[in-house]
Design a protein around this motif. Structure first.
Motif, PDB file in Angstrom:
ATOM      1  N   ALA A   4       0.814  -1.215   0.000  1.00 27.52           N
ATOM      2  CA  ALA A   4       0.000   0.000   0.000  1.00 27.52           C
ATOM      3  C   ALA A   4       0.850   1.268   0.000  1.00 27.52           C
ATOM      4  N   TRP A   5       2.063   1.187   0.566  1.00 27.17           N
ATOM      5  CA  TRP A   5       2.944   2.358   0.654  1.00 27.17           C
ATOM      6  C   TRP A   5       4.018   2.373  -0.433  1.00 27.17           C
ATOM      7  N   SER A   6       3.867   1.533  -1.447  1.00 31.34           N
ATOM      8  CA  SER A   6       4.903   1.413  -2.469  1.00 31.34           C
ATOM      9  C   SER A   6       4.528   2.001  -3.822  1.00 31.34           C
ATOM     10  N   LYS A   7       3.328   2.490  -3.977  1.00 29.55           N
ATOM     11  CA  LYS A   7       2.890   3.005  -5.279  1.00 29.55           C
ATOM     12  C   LYS A   7       3.812   4.121  -5.767  1.00 29.55           C
ATOM     13  N   GLY A   8       4.357   3.936  -6.953  1.00 31.72           N
ATOM     14  CA  GLY A   8       5.237   4.929  -7.547  1.00 31.72           C
ATOM     15  C   GLY A   8       6.623   4.994  -6.938  1.00 31.72           C
ATOM     16  N   LYS A   9       6.962   4.049  -6.052  1.00 29.06           N
ATOM     17  CA  LYS A   9       8.234   4.079  -5.323  1.00 29.06           C
ATOM     18  C   LYS A   9       9.231   3.053  -5.874  1.00 29.06           C
ATOM     19  N   SER A  10      10.485   3.259  -5.512  1.00 28.61           N
ATOM     20  CA  SER A  10      11.503   2.229  -5.745  1.00 28.61           C
ATOM     21  C   SER A  10      11.626   1.426  -4.451  1.00 28.61           C
ATOM     22  N   SER A  20       8.075  -8.014  -2.441  1.00 28.01           N
ATOM     23  CA  SER A  20       8.289  -7.539  -3.810  1.00 28.01           C
ATOM     24  C   SER A  20       7.007  -7.600  -4.630  1.00 28.01           C
ATOM     25  N   VAL A  21       6.307  -8.716  -4.549  1.00 27.75           N
ATOM     26  CA  VAL A  21       5.124  -8.923  -5.383  1.00 27.75           C
ATOM     27  C   VAL A  21       3.996  -7.987  -4.964  1.00 27.75           C
ATOM     28  N   HIS A  22       3.816  -7.793  -3.663  1.00 26.19           N
ATOM     29  CA  HIS A  22       2.801  -6.839  -3.214  1.00 26.19           C
ATOM     30  C   HIS A  22       3.135  -5.427  -3.696  1.00 26.19           C
ATOM     31  N   ALA A  23       4.418  -5.073  -3.678  1.00 28.59           N
ATOM     32  CA  ALA A  23       4.831  -3.748  -4.158  1.00 28.59           C
ATOM     33  C   ALA A  23       4.552  -3.618  -5.655  1.00 28.59           C
ATOM     34  N   LEU A  24       4.904  -4.634  -6.424  1.00 28.49           N
ATOM     35  CA  LEU A  24       4.646  -4.607  -7.863  1.00 28.49           C
ATOM     36  C   LEU A  24       3.156  -4.516  -8.158  1.00 28.49           C
ATOM     37  N   ALA A  25       2.367  -5.339  -7.457  1.00 28.77           N
ATOM     38  CA  ALA A  25       0.918  -5.352  -7.688  1.00 28.77           C
ATOM     39  C   ALA A  25       0.279  -4.019  -7.332  1.00 28.77           C
ATOM     40  N   ASN A  26       0.932  -3.257  -6.451  1.00 30.03           N
ATOM     41  CA  ASN A  26       0.448  -1.927  -6.075  1.00 30.03           C
ATOM     42  C   ASN A  26       1.153  -0.826  -6.861  1.00 30.03           C
ATOM     43  N   GLN A  27       1.723  -1.221  -8.007  1.00 26.58           N
ATOM     44  CA  GLN A  27       2.295  -0.289  -8.981  1.00 26.58           C
ATOM     45  C   GLN A  27       3.512   0.482  -8.477  1.00 26.58           C
ATOM     46  N   LYS A  57       7.283   1.679  -8.782  1.00 25.15           N
ATOM     47  CA  LYS A  57       8.011   2.074  -9.992  1.00 25.15           C
ATOM     48  C   LYS A  57       9.076   1.041 -10.356  1.00 25.15           C
ATOM     49  N   GLU A  58       9.778   0.567  -9.327  1.00 25.03           N
ATOM     50  CA  GLU A  58      10.858  -0.399  -9.542  1.00 25.03           C
ATOM     51  C   GLU A  58      11.058  -1.205  -8.266  1.00 25.03           C
ATOM     52  N   VAL A  59      11.207  -2.513  -8.415  1.00 25.96           N
ATOM     53  CA  VAL A  59      11.389  -3.394  -7.263  1.00 25.96           C
ATOM     54  C   VAL A  59      12.630  -4.252  -7.490  1.00 25.96           C
TER      55      VAL A  59
END
Length: 407
Positions: free
Chosen positions: A231-237, A249-256, A258-260
């Protein structure tokens, strides 16, 4: 209910009367699940592993609990019931499993079909873990004490969970035991078409190798933290250290995000992380780094690379009492490395699954490192286990996690 095999048992279970010393009796009366060998004063018969221990208190010779003998462990009696006399039978186990399932109902109302149904001692089943991945139930045994009752317990687990397939996983000790004919990774109920099973966690798609994966195939305890990081990773590296199959990683990617970047020593785990990511729609880049976490983090620092979100979730560093001091040093080192990799206004997430390092000790280590860095920070969240990992005794609380917002 049709199993694909018949279950052999140990010698017929004996019922053995047990008297404990003051320390042992106090432990049972406080509902602790472990009775150590040095707490046992007297038994009326010579016990064998799997025998039922009927524990009598000194006060009026009253029954104060029941457990199973485990001669392979210094925890000589593993408690399954605290209190007055009760029949230890199929109905007893079914009731306990139904109670455990009821504790998970709130989680199952979310878009989630993977959960821990039985959490060992915390649900009254010491040495037994049961995880559900979609329609597949994976039961991991850490003790021979359950061999006698395994079929009855599996029948109840199947009935309560409505699973279609059951896989048995065994600890290393049980894999080498001659007291049973079970095999690690054996499918004992239903059909397993693929050892890699897909499941859903708060709307995010994952997979677990239920035959060859660590533990039962995946680590379910961090579910809520993975959702929060996403939830706190949208648009983030994002940097996911000790990523294993890419939970964060996958939750960050699924929440868009920027780069993981997923970092793990196992190339096979990283391949799983990439595959899990592809089960979801995402637009960001997914990079992987295979290598020792400490060395690779130092190299990233040397290359002047920073991330908006850094998650560090290492394996247990203190599996024995003698390893605690070294574990503390490693946690401090990881916190320092994580700080240097965190960008301005970044989020640093530090976790520990070492039960021997208490939560407050872990948080104090992090606080000291942060103070020494002279970098302003704010603690925005501290978490423990998800709801399917209820804590029934102090030693059962192993997971702790803290979120630090940096300047």
């Amino acid at each position: 209910m049709s199993f694909t095999r018949t279950f052999s048992t140990l010698n017929k279970k004996q019922r053995i009367a047990v008297k404990l010393n003051v320390k042992g009796e106090r432990s049972v009366l406080s509902k602790h699940p472990w009775v150590f060998s040095d707490s046992i004063i007297k038994t009326n018969k010579e016990p064998q592993t799997g025998d039922l221990a009927i524990i009598f208190g000194k006060n009026k010779n009253k029954i104060i609990g029941f457990g199973f003998f485990d001669l392979a462990s210094p925890i000589r009696i593993k408690m399954i019931h605290h209190g007055d006399a009760i029949a230890i039978d199929e109905t007893f186990f079914h009731h306990k499993i139904s109670e455990a399932f009821a504790k998970r109902t709130s989680l199952l109302k979310t878009n989630t079909n993977s959960y821990r149904l039985i959490f060992g001692e915390n649900d009254g089943f010491p040495g037994l873990i049961a995880d559900v991945y979609a329609s597949v139930l994976v039961v991991k045994l850490y003790s021979e004490i359950w061999i006698n009752d395994l079929q009855a317990i599996l029948e109840s687990l199947i009935s309560v969970s409505n699973c279609e397939t059951v896989v048995i996983r065994l600890s290393r000790g049980l894999q080498q035991s001659q007291a049973h004919d079970l095999k690690d990774g054996e499918v004992v109920y239903g059909v397993l078409e693929n050892e890699v099973v897909e499941f859903v966690e708060h709307g995010v798609h994952f997979s677990a190798n239920v035959i060859h994966g660590h533990k039962t195939g995946y680590f379910l305890d961090h579910r809520l933290n993975r959702k929060q990081v996403g939830a706190w990773s949208k648009g983030k590296s994002v940097l996911d250290v000790f990523s294993y199959a890419g939970g964060f990683s996958v939750h960050a990617l699924a929440n868009q995000a920027k780069e993981v970047t997923s970092l793990d020593i196992s190339k096979q785990a990283l391949e799983m992380a990439v595959a899990n990511g592809k089960l979801n729609k995402y637009t960001g880049k997914h990079k992987t780094i295979a290598g020792d976490a400490f060395a690779e983090m130092k190299q990233l620092i040397k290359d002047n690379i920073t991330f908006d979100v850094v998650v560090i979730d290492p394996p247990s560093f203190a599996k024995q009492q003698s390893e605690i001091d070294l574990a503390k040093k490693k946690y401090a080192q990881l916190a320092r490395l994580g700080l240097k990799l965190s960008a301005k206004k970044g989020l640093l997430v530090l976790a520990s699954c070492s039960s021997r390092v208490l939560a407050q000790t872990f948080f104090d280590i992090n606080a000291q490192v942060l103070r020494e860095s002279n970098r302003n920070y704010q603690i925005i969240l501290k978490t423990e286990h998800d709801t399917d990992h209820p804590i029934g005794f102090a030693e059962g609380a192993y997971l702790k996690c803290a979120y630090y917002r940096l300047d």
